[in-house]
Design a protein around this motif. Structure first.
Motif, short mmCIF file in Angstrom:
data_model
loop_
_atom_site.label_atom_id
_atom_site.label_comp_id
_atom_site.label_asym_id
_atom_site.label_seq_id
_atom_site.Cartn_x
_atom_site.Cartn_y
_atom_site.Cartn_z
N ASP A 189 48.00 60.58 -64.48
CA ASP A 189 49.04 59.59 -64.80
C ASP A 189 49.16 58.49 -63.74
N ARG A 231 54.19 62.66 -78.36
CA ARG A 231 53.42 63.88 -78.42
C ARG A 231 54.20 65.11 -77.94
N SER A 273 46.38 73.23 -69.33
CA SER A 273 47.20 72.34 -70.16
C SER A 273 48.67 72.48 -69.79
N VAL A 274 49.26 71.35 -69.40
CA VAL A 274 50.68 71.34 -69.05
C VAL A 274 51.50 71.74 -70.28
N GLY A 275 51.26 71.04 -71.38
CA GLY A 275 52.07 71.26 -72.59
C GLY A 275 51.91 72.66 -73.15
N ASP A 282 45.39 72.78 -80.00
CA ASP A 282 44.85 74.11 -80.31
C ASP A 282 45.35 75.20 -79.37
N LEU A 283 45.51 74.87 -78.08
CA LEU A 283 45.94 75.90 -77.12
C LEU A 283 47.40 76.31 -77.35
N ILE A 316 40.63 64.40 -66.90
CA ILE A 316 41.59 65.08 -67.79
C ILE A 316 41.47 64.59 -69.23
N ASN A 351 58.51 63.84 -67.49
CA ASN A 351 57.72 64.98 -67.97
C ASN A 351 58.39 66.33 -67.71
C1 UD1 Z 1 51.12 66.24 -69.90
C2 UD1 Z 1 51.93 65.04 -69.51
C3 UD1 Z 1 51.04 63.82 -69.37
C4 UD1 Z 1 49.91 64.12 -68.41
C5 UD1 Z 1 49.17 65.40 -68.80
C6 UD1 Z 1 48.14 65.83 -67.77
C7 UD1 Z 1 54.08 65.50 -70.52
C8 UD1 Z 1 55.09 65.12 -71.53
N1 UD1 Z 1 52.94 64.80 -70.52
O1 UD1 Z 1 50.54 65.95 -71.17
O2 UD1 Z 1 51.83 62.73 -68.89
O3 UD1 Z 1 48.98 63.04 -68.45
O4 UD1 Z 1 50.12 66.48 -68.93
O5 UD1 Z 1 48.73 65.98 -66.52
O6 UD1 Z 1 54.30 66.37 -69.71
N2 UD1 Z 1 44.13 70.15 -74.32
C9 UD1 Z 1 43.42 70.88 -75.23
N3 UD1 Z 1 44.10 71.63 -76.15
C10 UD1 Z 1 45.45 71.70 -76.16
C11 UD1 Z 1 46.18 70.96 -75.20
C12 UD1 Z 1 45.50 70.19 -74.28
O7 UD1 Z 1 42.20 70.83 -75.25
O8 UD1 Z 1 46.01 72.41 -77.00
C13 UD1 Z 1 43.43 69.31 -73.33
C14 UD1 Z 1 43.78 67.83 -73.47
O9 UD1 Z 1 43.01 67.19 -74.46
C15 UD1 Z 1 43.47 67.32 -72.09
C16 UD1 Z 1 43.83 68.52 -71.19
O10 UD1 Z 1 43.89 69.65 -72.04
O11 UD1 Z 1 42.10 67.05 -71.96
C17 UD1 Z 1 45.17 68.38 -70.46
O12 UD1 Z 1 46.18 68.05 -71.40
P1 UD1 Z 1 47.67 68.58 -71.22
O13 UD1 Z 1 47.85 69.08 -69.82
O14 UD1 Z 1 47.99 69.50 -72.33
O15 UD1 Z 1 48.49 67.25 -71.39
P2 UD1 Z 1 49.91 67.11 -72.05
O16 UD1 Z 1 50.72 68.34 -71.86
O17 UD1 Z 1 49.77 66.54 -73.40
#
Ligand code: UD1
Length: 418
Positions: free
Chosen positions: A307, A93, A164-166, A125-126, A329, A23
């Motif tokens: 995870d 993703r 949100s990590v991503g 969306d974020l 999460i 990650n």
């Molecule tokens: C990353 C990790 C994944 C881990 C997750 C949470 C990578 C490649 N993957 O995923 O292994 O399980 O963090 O620690 O690093 N959300 C929204 N809108 C958005 C983005 C996210 O509502 O635009 C929500 C998601 O649905 C979820 C929460 O935010 O409920 C956390 O997601 P996020 O931290 O973004 O997970 P990823 O970055 O996809």
């Protein structure tokens, strides 16, 4: 299709090396798009997901070479395309993380909406909200994000109401080349976000507040080359430590950062494990004892990582007593539960949590991997089952674990791929 066949009832003993963090590696590889010079990356795990990112970078026009010492050299300074196709993005993703770098460096990006693990709806969306805050025009076009800006992105205040990590990573990457200062409030504080931030700083980005929920990024005109090593994979390490605990074994994981696993190590000592750490190793010793049941609740870092939730469910199926495991999460992240029940586990699903009643052991069965971490949890369950377990669809595991069979075999497990 490949399957894993696992002969049950092993006691894991020995030591293994932990790989670089998947990650961290994925966003760092994509961040090379921001650089105007060649980058050297070390400790990048060889995984299906990293290969997918390299393929994506290659399609964009980056030059990639693997050196003799297994470091990667990436020259993404002359990109020819800003398009990330559905065929690649659907398998992973994290490909959406190419959006920020392309937009910041080239002023436009055409990126398919992602697929990846089937754990809930996982919107973006974020990510899009953040890009718009930095001045991008975004439209959705036949499943693609069509993003553009005239001139450079402009720094701004971005307040994330969901951690949100991503999204944090995408916005932070975009902000490095924006004009002016960006403040990201509600930023994720996961070690992988900090690793990416440190990598961006090594390329010349100006970022403060690294590791906190407020990141301040002062935009610069260009980023330069660097030589950077990815942090160890805390989730891989946690998976092997949980496996050691549930098989009543003694395992040392090497090349880790114990500080990234604080809460997991606390929970493992609560189930009865003796834990000893050095600066880069963790030894877990169950001294032959059966683990005690311990409830957990997942949350953003520094809370218990989602995870490792599936692996914790596996541990609980053979712990003494009962416990509650709460997933905060992702919705729909309990697909492993149905498969573990087929192995004799006593688990009751109720909304976003499961109650697990520990049994002495499980029984081998034919099961199916449904997502990356769920697959790992089935391997763990198979290790404490009487008889043979066959896990189908293990391509999910190959997305996130390097040399999984070799590592488990070196600890004494009977496991083969057919
Ligand atoms: C990353 C990790 C994944 C881990 C997750 C949470 C990578 C490649 N993957 O995923 O292994 O399980 O963090 O620690 O690093 N959300 C929204 N809108 C958005 C983005 C996210 O509502 O635009 C929500 C998601 O649905 C979820 C929460 O935010 O409920 C956390 O997601 P996020 O931290 O973004 O997970 P990823 O970055 O996809």
């Amino acid at each position: 299709m490949n399957k894993l066949v696992i002969g049950g009832a092993a006691v894991l003993e020995g030591s293994i090396n932990i790989s670089g963090a998947k990650n961290s590696a994925l966003p760092i590889l994509l961040a090379t798009v921001l650089s105007s010079e060649k980058i050297t990356l070390r400790n990048v795990p060889i995984l299906k997901d990293t290969t997918t990112v390299l393929e994506l970078l290659n399609k964009l026009g980056a030059d990639i070479t693997i050196s003799e010492d297994s470091s990667l050299e990436i020259d993404a300074s002359k990109i020819k395309s800003v398009r990330a196709d559905y065929d690649l993005v659907k398998t992973m993703r994290a490909s959406i993380l190419v959006l920020g770098p392309l937009l910041a460096k080239y002023g436009s990006a055409y990126v398919s909406l992602p697929g990846g693990c089937a754990i809930g709806s996982r919107p973006v969306d974020l990510h899009l909200f953040g890009m718009e805050k930095l001045g991008a025009d975004i439209t959705l076009n036949e499943g693609y994000v069509d993003a553009s800006v005239s001139g450079r992105l402009t720094g701004g205040n971005v307040n994330l109401d969901v951690v949100s990590v991503g999204a944090t990573e995408n916005i932070m990457m975009a902000a490095t080349l924006a004009e002016g200062t960006t403040v990201i409030d509600g930023a994720a504080t996961e070690p992988e976000v900090s690793d990416l931030a440190n990598f961006l700083v090594a390329m010349g980005a100006k970022i403060s507040g690294i590791g906190s929920s407020r990141l301040v990024v002062e935009g610069v005109k260009s980023l330069h080359g660097c030589d950077y090593s990815v942090i160890p994979d805390r989730i891989e390490a946690g998976t092997y430590l949980i496996a050691a605990a549930m098989t009543r074994g003694k395992v040392t994981v090497k090349n880790v950062n114990p500080g990234h696993l604080d809460i997991v190590l606390d929970m493992l000592s609560d189930v009865g494990a003796a834990i000893n750490c050095t600066s880069d190793t963790i030894t877990l010793d169950m001294q032959g004892r059966r683990p005690l049941a311990k409830s957990i609740s997942t949350g953003p870092y520094p809370y218990f990582p989602t995870d490792l939730q599936a692996q914790w469910v596996a541990l609980s199926t053979v712990s003494s007593g009962s416990c509650l495991i709460e997933e905060n999460i992702f919705e729909n992240r309990f697909m492993h539960v149905h498969e573990m029940k087929r192995m004799g586990a006593d688990i009751r699903l109720q909304g976003n949590s499961v109650e697990v009643f520990g049994r002495e052991s499980l029984s081998g069965a034919k099961v199916m991997a449904t997502d990356l971490r769920a697959s790992a949890s089935l391997v763990l369950a198979a290790l404490v089952a009487n008889g043979e377990t066959t896990i189908d669809r293990i391509y999910h595991i190959d997305r996130g674990y390097t040399y999984l069979e070799e590592k488990f075999m070196s600890l004494g497990a009977v496991i083969k791929r057919i």
